[in-house]
Design a protein around this motif. Structure first.
Motif, PDB file in Angstrom:
ATOM      1  N   TYR A   1       0.774   6.665 -10.686  1.00  0.00           N
ATOM      2  CA  TYR A   1      -0.054   6.495  -9.486  1.00  0.00           C
ATOM      3  C   TYR A   1       0.565   7.263  -8.323  1.00  0.00           C
ATOM      4  O   TYR A   1       1.781   7.240  -8.134  1.00  0.00           O
ATOM      5  N   ASP A   2      -0.296   7.948  -7.557  1.00  0.00           N
ATOM      6  CA  ASP A   2       0.223   8.836  -6.529  1.00  0.00           C
ATOM      7  C   ASP A   2      -0.032   8.361  -5.106  1.00  0.00           C
ATOM      8  O   ASP A   2       0.397   9.021  -4.159  1.00  0.00           O
ATOM      9  N   LEU A   3      -0.706   7.258  -4.949  1.00  0.00           N
ATOM     10  CA  LEU A   3      -0.941   6.728  -3.610  1.00  0.00           C
ATOM     11  C   LEU A   3      -0.730   5.227  -3.652  1.00  0.00           C
ATOM     12  O   LEU A   3      -1.285   4.555  -4.533  1.00  0.00           O
ATOM     13  N   TRP A   4       0.045   4.710  -2.679  1.00  0.00           N
ATOM     14  CA  TRP A   4       0.417   3.294  -2.682  1.00  0.00           C
ATOM     15  C   TRP A   4       0.166   2.669  -1.315  1.00  0.00           C
ATOM     16  O   TRP A   4       0.300   3.336  -0.277  1.00  0.00           O
ATOM     17  N   GLY A   5      -0.149   1.376  -1.337  1.00  0.00           N
ATOM     18  CA  GLY A   5      -0.209   0.621  -0.105  1.00  0.00           C
ATOM     19  C   GLY A   5       1.176   0.102   0.264  1.00  0.00           C
ATOM     20  O   GLY A   5       2.148   0.302  -0.474  1.00  0.00           O
ATOM     21  N   GLN A   6       1.227  -0.596   1.400  1.00  0.00           N
ATOM     22  CA  GLN A   6       2.513  -1.062   1.914  1.00  0.00           C
ATOM     23  C   GLN A   6       2.928  -2.408   1.319  1.00  0.00           C
ATOM     24  O   GLN A   6       4.082  -2.817   1.469  1.00  0.00           O
ATOM     25  N   GLY A   7       2.005  -3.096   0.672  1.00  0.00           N
ATOM     26  CA  GLY A   7       2.310  -4.370   0.045  1.00  0.00           C
ATOM     27  C   GLY A   7       1.933  -5.563   0.906  1.00  0.00           C
ATOM     28  O   GLY A   7       1.914  -5.476   2.136  1.00  0.00           O
ATOM     29  N   THR A   8       1.624  -6.670   0.250  1.00  0.00           N
ATOM     30  CA  THR A   8       1.319  -7.920   0.942  1.00  0.00           C
ATOM     31  C   THR A   8       1.997  -9.060   0.183  1.00  0.00           C
ATOM     32  O   THR A   8       1.976  -9.096  -1.044  1.00  0.00           O
ATOM     33  N   GLN A   9       2.612  -9.978   0.932  1.00  0.00           N
ATOM     34  CA  GLN A   9       3.388 -11.053   0.327  1.00  0.00           C
ATOM     35  C   GLN A   9       2.474 -12.176  -0.141  1.00  0.00           C
ATOM     36  O   GLN A   9       1.608 -12.638   0.610  1.00  0.00           O
ATOM     37  N   VAL A  10       2.697 -12.623  -1.364  1.00  0.00           N
ATOM     38  CA  VAL A  10       2.038 -13.806  -1.913  1.00  0.00           C
ATOM     39  C   VAL A  10       3.117 -14.804  -2.290  1.00  0.00           C
ATOM     40  O   VAL A  10       4.030 -14.472  -3.047  1.00  0.00           O
ATOM     41  N   THR A  11       3.019 -16.005  -1.747  1.00  0.00           N
ATOM     42  CA  THR A  11       3.980 -17.050  -2.045  1.00  0.00           C
ATOM     43  C   THR A  11       3.230 -18.267  -2.572  1.00  0.00           C
ATOM     44  O   THR A  11       2.289 -18.753  -1.930  1.00  0.00           O
TER      45      THR A  11
ATOM     46  N   ARG B   1     -11.493  10.388   4.740  1.00  0.00           N
ATOM     47  CA  ARG B   1     -12.725  10.934   4.178  1.00  0.00           C
ATOM     48  C   ARG B   1     -12.499  11.593   2.831  1.00  0.00           C
ATOM     49  O   ARG B   1     -13.418  11.729   2.036  1.00  0.00           O
ATOM     50  N   THR B   2     -11.255  12.024   2.569  1.00  0.00           N
ATOM     51  CA  THR B   2     -10.999  12.762   1.345  1.00  0.00           C
ATOM     52  C   THR B   2     -10.505  11.872   0.216  1.00  0.00           C
ATOM     53  O   THR B   2     -10.066  12.361  -0.810  1.00  0.00           O
ATOM     54  N   PHE B   3     -10.612  10.548   0.400  1.00  0.00           N
ATOM     55  CA  PHE B   3     -10.136   9.650  -0.648  1.00  0.00           C
ATOM     56  C   PHE B   3     -10.999   9.778  -1.887  1.00  0.00           C
ATOM     57  O   PHE B   3     -12.221   9.701  -1.827  1.00  0.00           O
ATOM     58  N   PHE B   4     -10.354   9.991  -2.995  1.00  0.00           N
ATOM     59  CA  PHE B   4     -11.028  10.030  -4.294  1.00  0.00           C
ATOM     60  C   PHE B   4     -10.110   9.354  -5.288  1.00  0.00           C
ATOM     61  O   PHE B   4      -8.917   9.604  -5.313  1.00  0.00           O
ATOM     62  N   THR B   5     -10.691   8.515  -6.118  1.00  0.00           N
ATOM     63  CA  THR B   5      -9.880   7.815  -7.103  1.00  0.00           C
ATOM     64  C   THR B   5     -10.572   7.777  -8.442  1.00  0.00           C
ATOM     65  O   THR B   5     -11.807   7.731  -8.513  1.00  0.00           O
ATOM     66  N   ASN B   6      -9.799   7.799  -9.487  1.00  0.00           N
ATOM     67  CA  ASN B   6     -10.314   7.576 -10.821  1.00  0.00           C
ATOM     68  C   ASN B   6      -9.944   6.183 -11.319  1.00  0.00           C
ATOM     69  O   ASN B   6     -10.696   5.578 -12.074  1.00  0.00           O
ATOM     70  N   ALA B   7      -8.804   5.697 -10.877  1.00  0.00           N
ATOM     71  CA  ALA B   7      -8.349   4.361 -11.265  1.00  0.00           C
ATOM     72  C   ALA B   7      -7.517   3.768 -10.142  1.00  0.00           C
ATOM     73  O   ALA B   7      -6.749   4.474  -9.485  1.00  0.00           O
ATOM     74  N   MET B   8      -7.678   2.471  -9.948  1.00  0.00           N
ATOM     75  CA  MET B   8      -6.861   1.748  -8.979  1.00  0.00           C
ATOM     76  C   MET B   8      -6.253   0.534  -9.664  1.00  0.00           C
ATOM     77  O   MET B   8      -6.886  -0.063 -10.547  1.00  0.00           O
ATOM     78  N   ALA B   9      -5.052   0.201  -9.239  1.00  0.00           N
ATOM     79  CA  ALA B   9      -4.316  -0.857  -9.918  1.00  0.00           C
ATOM     80  C   ALA B   9      -3.578  -1.742  -8.923  1.00  0.00           C
ATOM     81  O   ALA B   9      -3.347  -1.351  -7.774  1.00  0.00           O
ATOM     82  N   TRP B  10      -3.226  -2.912  -9.405  1.00  0.00           N
ATOM     83  CA  TRP B  10      -2.356  -3.830  -8.673  1.00  0.00           C
ATOM     84  C   TRP B  10      -1.038  -3.949  -9.432  1.00  0.00           C
ATOM     85  O   TRP B  10      -1.019  -4.104 -10.653  1.00  0.00           O
ATOM     86  N   PHE B  11       0.036  -3.903  -8.674  1.00  0.00           N
ATOM     87  CA  PHE B  11       1.375  -4.160  -9.180  1.00  0.00           C
ATOM     88  C   PHE B  11       1.996  -5.244  -8.299  1.00  0.00           C
ATOM     89  O   PHE B  11       1.517  -5.526  -7.213  1.00  0.00           O
ATOM     90  N   ARG B  12       3.072  -5.824  -8.778  1.00  0.00           N
ATOM     91  CA  ARG B  12       3.781  -6.804  -7.959  1.00  0.00           C
ATOM     92  C   ARG B  12       5.279  -6.695  -8.208  1.00  0.00           C
ATOM     93  O   ARG B  12       5.708  -6.235  -9.266  1.00  0.00           O
ATOM     94  N   GLN B  13       6.031  -7.130  -7.208  1.00  0.00           N
ATOM     95  CA  GLN B  13       7.486  -7.088  -7.323  1.00  0.00           C
ATOM     96  C   GLN B  13       8.068  -8.349  -6.704  1.00  0.00           C
ATOM     97  O   GLN B  13       7.911  -8.580  -5.501  1.00  0.00           O
ATOM     98  N   ALA B  14       8.720  -9.132  -7.543  1.00  0.00           N
ATOM     99  CA  ALA B  14       9.413 -10.336  -7.087  1.00  0.00           C
ATOM    100  C   ALA B  14      10.839  -9.966  -6.695  1.00  0.00           C
ATOM    101  O   ALA B  14      11.355  -8.924  -7.117  1.00  0.00           O
TER     102      ALA B  14
END
Length: 124
Positions: free
Chosen positions: A111-121, A27-40
């Motif tokens: 960025y101070d909050l991150w997801g766990q990641g999802t694989q793209v192949t 309920r307390t989620f607040f964001t000003n910007a969200m981004a996508w990053f990737r790591q091979a």
């Protein structure tokens, strides 16, 4: 507890498309910007795209410009990454990230909050 959860990864053929989602919970989620990053494998994490939550301003890495689109839901706390014309070099784990203040940064350290990641192949 606020969390980001990515989904939508998987296997795609070169030239194909995938759509990733990043859903925020809490309920307390607040964001000003969200981004996508990737790591091979054996590479550093790199910026893909960012969206400012209120203005919907977007910015992209040169490597994905014209092929990837970042957007957000009007009603849910969800960000999307539409990936078209995929290439084998797009293969990576994709992460979403959020920051409560500041602009459309391309630096992961901002960025101070991150997801766990999802694989793209991307492979034929």
């Amino acid at each position: 507890q606020v969390q980001l959860v990515e989904s939508g990864g998987g296997l795609a053929q070169p030239g194909g498309s995938l759509r990733l989602s990043c859903a925020a919970s809490g309920r307390t989620f607040f964001t000003n910007a969200m981004a996508w990053f990737r790591q091979a494998p054996e590479k550093e994490r790199e910026f893909v795209g960012v969206i400012l939550w209120n203005s919907r301003f977007t910015s992209y890495a040169d490597s994905v410009k014209g092929r990837f689109t970042v957007s957000r839901s009007d009603t849910e706390k969800t960000m999307y990454l539409q990936m078209d014309n995929l290439k084998p070099e797009d293969t990576a784990v994709y992460y979403c990230a959020s920051r409560r203040s500041g602009g459309a940064s391309r630096r992961s350290g901002d960025y101070d909050l991150w997801g766990q990641g999802t694989q793209v192949t991307v492979s034929s």
